[in-house]
Design an enzyme around this catalytic site. Sequence first.
Site, PDB file in Angstrom:
ATOM      1  N   GLY A  57      57.687  20.855  94.358  1.00 11.93           N
ATOM      2  CA  GLY A  57      57.075  20.924  93.323  1.00 11.93           C
ATOM      3  C   GLY A  57      57.418  21.380  92.550  1.00 11.93           C
ATOM      4  O   GLY A  57      58.197  21.003  91.272  1.00 11.93           O
ATOM      5  N   GLY A 112      55.219  22.120  89.294  1.00 10.24           N
ATOM      6  CA  GLY A 112      54.184  23.699  89.096  1.00 10.24           C
ATOM      7  C   GLY A 112      55.468  23.560  87.243  1.00 10.24           C
ATOM      8  O   GLY A 112      55.881  22.693  86.738  1.00 10.24           O
ATOM      9  N   PHE A 113      55.329  24.848  86.979  1.00 12.04           N
ATOM     10  CA  PHE A 113      55.799  25.152  85.738  1.00 12.04           C
ATOM     11  C   PHE A 113      57.045  24.586  85.970  1.00 12.04           C
ATOM     12  O   PHE A 113      57.991  24.912  84.696  1.00 12.04           O
ATOM     13  CB  PHE A 113      55.435  26.606  85.112  1.00 12.04           C
ATOM     14  CG  PHE A 113      53.899  26.762  84.889  1.00 12.04           C
ATOM     15  CD1 PHE A 113      53.631  26.529  83.111  1.00 12.04           C
ATOM     16  CD2 PHE A 113      52.958  27.269  85.336  1.00 12.04           C
ATOM     17  CE1 PHE A 113      52.681  26.311  82.931  1.00 12.04           C
ATOM     18  CE2 PHE A 113      51.585  26.959  85.758  1.00 12.04           C
ATOM     19  CZ  PHE A 113      51.972  26.974  83.427  1.00 12.04           C
ATOM     20  N   GLY A 114      57.813  25.566  86.402  1.00 11.00           N
ATOM     21  CA  GLY A 114      59.878  25.170  87.145  1.00 11.00           C
ATOM     22  C   GLY A 114      60.047  24.148  87.416  1.00 11.00           C
ATOM     23  O   GLY A 114      60.611  23.718  86.638  1.00 11.00           O
ATOM     24  N   GLU A 164      39.960  38.091  84.506  1.00 12.57           N
ATOM     25  CA  GLU A 164      38.960  37.386  83.592  1.00 12.57           C
ATOM     26  C   GLU A 164      37.839  36.287  84.373  1.00 12.57           C
ATOM     27  O   GLU A 164      36.951  36.205  83.575  1.00 12.57           O
ATOM     28  CB  GLU A 164      40.476  36.170  83.341  1.00 12.57           C
ATOM     29  CG  GLU A 164      41.118  36.388  82.345  1.00 12.57           C
ATOM     30  CD  GLU A 164      42.665  35.981  82.412  1.00 12.57           C
ATOM     31  OE1 GLU A 164      43.202  36.638  81.170  1.00 12.57           O
ATOM     32  OE2 GLU A 164      42.680  34.554  82.762  1.00 12.57           O
ATOM     33  N   ASP A 177      57.972  31.301  90.295  1.00 10.29           N
ATOM     34  CA  ASP A 177      56.883  32.523  91.176  1.00 10.29           C
ATOM     35  C   ASP A 177      58.282  32.793  92.668  1.00 10.29           C
ATOM     36  O   ASP A 177      58.035  33.697  92.823  1.00 10.29           O
ATOM     37  CB  ASP A 177      56.180  32.670  91.434  1.00 10.29           C
ATOM     38  CG  ASP A 177      55.340  32.170  90.946  1.00 10.29           C
ATOM     39  OD1 ASP A 177      55.749  32.984  89.258  1.00 10.29           O
ATOM     40  OD2 ASP A 177      53.901  32.088  90.814  1.00 10.29           O
ATOM     41  N   GLN A 205      56.353  31.912  81.663  1.00  7.90           N
ATOM     42  CA  GLN A 205      57.679  31.860  81.164  1.00  7.90           C
ATOM     43  C   GLN A 205      58.519  32.103  82.040  1.00  7.90           C
ATOM     44  O   GLN A 205      59.579  31.084  81.523  1.00  7.90           O
ATOM     45  CB  GLN A 205      56.993  33.015  80.305  1.00  7.90           C
ATOM     46  CG  GLN A 205      56.674  33.064  79.100  1.00  7.90           C
ATOM     47  CD  GLN A 205      56.475  31.391  78.223  1.00  7.90           C
ATOM     48  OE1 GLN A 205      57.930  31.113  78.273  1.00  7.90           O
ATOM     49  NE2 GLN A 205      56.192  30.517  77.691  1.00  7.90           N
TER      50      GLN A 205
HETATM   51  C1  LIG Z   1      44.800  31.460  88.654  1.00  3.99           C
HETATM   52  C2  LIG Z   1      46.081  31.820  88.428  1.00  3.99           C
HETATM   53  C3  LIG Z   1      45.901  32.710  87.150  1.00  3.99           C
HETATM   54  C4  LIG Z   1      47.134  33.088  86.484  1.00  3.99           C
HETATM   55  N1  LIG Z   1      47.637  33.493  85.158  1.00  3.99           N
HETATM   56  C5  LIG Z   1      48.145  33.346  84.122  1.00  3.99           C
HETATM   57  C6  LIG Z   1      48.505  33.470  83.047  1.00  3.99           C
HETATM   58  O1  LIG Z   1      47.334  33.900  82.223  1.00  3.99           O
HETATM   59  N2  LIG Z   1      49.754  33.721  82.336  1.00  3.99           N
HETATM   60  C7  LIG Z   1      50.604  33.424  82.983  1.00  3.99           C
HETATM   61  O2  LIG Z   1      52.320  33.290  82.348  1.00  3.99           O
HETATM   62  N3  LIG Z   1      50.954  33.335  84.813  1.00  3.99           N
HETATM   63  C8  LIG Z   1      49.567  33.110  85.368  1.00  3.99           C
HETATM   64  N4  LIG Z   1      49.716  32.654  86.507  1.00  3.99           N
HETATM   65  C9  LIG Z   1      50.842  32.569  87.203  1.00  3.99           C
HETATM   66  C10 LIG Z   1      51.627  31.342  86.432  1.00  3.99           C
HETATM   67  O3  LIG Z   1      50.646  30.665  86.950  1.00  3.99           O
HETATM   68  C11 LIG Z   1      52.542  30.859  87.393  1.00  3.99           C
HETATM   69  O4  LIG Z   1      53.740  32.645  87.452  1.00  3.99           O
HETATM   70  C12 LIG Z   1      53.551  29.743  87.628  1.00  3.99           C
HETATM   71  O5  LIG Z   1      52.910  28.642  87.653  1.00  3.99           O
HETATM   72  C13 LIG Z   1      54.522  29.681  88.066  1.00  3.99           C
HETATM   73  O6  LIG Z   1      55.587  28.414  88.182  1.00  3.99           O
HETATM   74  P1  LIG Z   1      56.064  27.987  89.328  1.00  3.99           P
HETATM   75  O7  LIG Z   1      56.898  26.406  89.581  1.00  3.99           O
HETATM   76  O8  LIG Z   1      56.756  29.195  90.589  1.00  3.99           O
HETATM   77  O9  LIG Z   1      54.497  27.934  90.919  1.00  3.99           O
HETATM   78  P2  LIG Z   1      53.849  26.455  90.871  1.00  3.99           P
HETATM   79  O10 LIG Z   1      53.665  26.506  89.136  1.00  3.99           O
HETATM   80  O11 LIG Z   1      52.600  27.471  91.368  1.00  3.99           O
HETATM   81  O12 LIG Z   1      53.717  25.877  91.124  1.00  3.99           O
HETATM   82  C14 LIG Z   1      54.393  25.296  92.616  1.00  3.99           C
HETATM   83  C15 LIG Z   1      54.154  23.795  93.165  1.00  3.99           C
HETATM   84  O13 LIG Z   1      54.863  23.476  94.225  1.00  3.99           O
HETATM   85  C16 LIG Z   1      53.505  22.813  95.531  1.00  3.99           C
HETATM   86  N5  LIG Z   1      54.031  22.347  96.563  1.00  3.99           N
HETATM   87  C17 LIG Z   1      54.226  24.629  97.159  1.00  3.99           C
HETATM   88  N6  LIG Z   1      54.486  24.091  98.817  1.00  3.99           N
HETATM   89  C18 LIG Z   1      55.116  22.849  98.806  1.00  3.99           C
HETATM   90  C19 LIG Z   1      54.907  22.360  99.929  1.00  3.99           C
HETATM   91  N7  LIG Z   1      55.376  22.526 100.930  1.00  3.99           N
HETATM   92  N8  LIG Z   1      55.266  21.036  99.640  1.00  3.99           N
HETATM   93  C20 LIG Z   1      55.002  20.199  98.584  1.00  3.99           C
HETATM   94  N9  LIG Z   1      54.819  21.106  97.128  1.00  3.99           N
HETATM   95  C21 LIG Z   1      55.346  22.739  97.654  1.00  3.99           C
HETATM   96  C22 LIG Z   1      52.164  22.951  94.803  1.00  3.99           C
HETATM   97  O14 LIG Z   1      51.872  21.953  94.818  1.00  3.99           O
HETATM   98  C23 LIG Z   1      52.603  23.544  93.193  1.00  3.99           C
HETATM   99  O15 LIG Z   1      52.442  21.579  92.874  1.00  3.99           O
HETATM  100  C24 LIG Z   1      48.791  32.296  87.120  1.00  3.99           C
HETATM  101  C25 LIG Z   1      48.151  31.851  88.883  1.00  3.99           C
HETATM  102  C26 LIG Z   1      47.247  31.504  88.944  1.00  3.99           C
HETATM  103  C27 LIG Z   1      46.943  31.299  90.131  1.00  3.99           C
END
Ligand SMILES: Cc1cc2nc3c(=O)[nH]c(=O)nc-3n(C[C@H](O)[C@H](O)[C@H](O)COP(=O)(O)OP(=O)(O)OC[C@H]3O[C@@H](n4cnc5c(N)ncnc54)[C@H](O)[C@@H]3O)c2cc1C
Length: 456
Positions: A31, A33-35, A192, A321, A339
């Site tokens: 992944g 994403g943010f993490g 939003e 998340d 965050q």
């Molecule tokens: C529409 C929307 C609006 C939001 N608004 C806000 C906001 O205003 N403020 C705020 O703080 N937070 C907001 N959030 C929440 C925030 O985006 C998440 O809390 C944050 O992205 C979590 O980070 P993460 O790294 O856990 O996951 P993510 O950023 O979701 O990253 C997960 C990554 O894993 C990859 N992945 C998943 N499964 C697989 C797999 N099986 N194989 C390969 N890759 C995979 C995905 O493609 C993705 O790139 C919002 C979320 C959404 C969807």
Amino acid sequence: MRTNNMDNIKTIDTLSLNIPDTTKPRVVIIGGGFGGVNVAKKLQCKDFQIVMFDRQNYHGFWPLLYQVATAGLEPDAIAEPLRKMFGGDKYEDFHFRLVKVTGINPATKTVQTVIGELAYDYLIIATGTKSNYFGNEQVKKNAFPLKQIPHALNLRSQLLQCFEQASMTKDPVLRQSLLNFVIVGGGPTGVETAGALAEMRKHILPTDYPDVDFSKMNIYLIEGMDRVLPPMSQEASAKALKYLQELNIIVKLNALVETYDGYLATIKGGEQIPTQTLVWAAGVQGALIDGLPAASIERGRILVNHYNQVLGFNNIFAIGDIAFMKTEKWPKGHPGVAQPAIQQGKLLAKNLKRLIAGQELEPFEYFDKGSLAIIGRNKAVADLSKKVHLGGFLAWVIWLFVHIMYLIGFRNKVVVLSNWIYKFFTYENSTRLIIRPFIRKGDVAKRRFIDKYETE
Ligand SMILES: Cc1cc2nc3c(=O)[nH]c(=O)nc-3n(C[C@H](O)[C@H](O)[C@H](O)COP(=O)(O)OP(=O)(O)OC[C@H]3O[C@@H](n4cnc5c(N)ncnc54)[C@H](O)[C@@H]3O)c2cc1C
């Protein structure tokens, strides 16, 4: 060049992950994403080989996804290619592969992908969440989710197609179903999206579609709890509700959507709303990967200790998340916002360095920077601390500033800021293009409509 076996170029069977062997500990991150991005950035490559897998080739800034869906921004303004982020000398032993991870095997210390498997020394699961339809398959099939860029583009096309079709019908029932928009979920995404749609109705659509009476366009926001923005303070919820109502959004609280067949939404209690567009922003669940024991999973998320180590393993970590870390202050885990993912990613990088140096790990302590939500022009709410709650113009300016600050990539910051400045003065959003028409699977009538204007 001739090849004896032409079948090879028609299959992916000969592809492999092609990651170089290494003597350094290999960290596999699932992944970007943010993490995932924050752990990789802080870890760099001096002592580790880093492999990142993601099913998309970019890092998405999801807080602005609703602006793509409502034709405010182009998708490339809210996304950054992962290879660009990690290119160059600084990330010498970093390897990105565009693959979906299908499972992990803690016994053999391997990750399975659609292309093949790879051994890890340390595994970081940072897969975030996916939409949760709470078992309602009919809603899942027909609603518009808003979790990824393709979802936002589908919704953008759908909105614009509805307006186009509304301008071409005299049938009041059909027209009303095209002009009713139902958004389920009164959290930040739902609020939003509803607000952005209401701003479009006020400032843009009447000029674009002079044949359509936009006083008949209804935006419904349906929330199951007794207030909008349930994760925020009571003050923020009350202000947000007032702003939504000022924008003529029909807010229904304590309301649950029970059925939706693509044309008619039924709310528990019997109320029915004819609509061709129902946006599902009502819930998420962890994007789990197969292979962890059931004991490591609770409420669809991965149980971790204070160092983000998955329960029962010292070389598998989960962040963001997907991670479920219970603390005294956060007994139900941290909020599903950016965050905690950013902060856990940064600390985990530090802790992995400590781990290989034989030092003690630092426990995670979440620093809550507050919450923000925007409802419309000059209308936002901010909980800056337990006691400081702002609304209106000041909260709106803070929202703009924070989102520009956290957006990844200098180009994206410039593009988004200039878009917003242009929009502020002209009320225009420039991306009202149907690039890829949306047709729900099996929707024969829509297919016929698209066929009428698509050319070979
Ligand atoms: C529409 C929307 C609006 C939001 N608004 C806000 C906001 O205003 N403020 C705020 O703080 N937070 C907001 N959030 C929440 C925030 O985006 C998440 O809390 C944050 O992205 C979590 O980070 P993460 O790294 O856990 O996951 P993510 O950023 O979701 O990253 C997960 C990554 O894993 C990859 N992945 C998943 N499964 C697989 C797999 N099986 N194989 C390969 N890759 C995979 C995905 O493609 C993705 O790139 C919002 C979320 C959404 C969807």
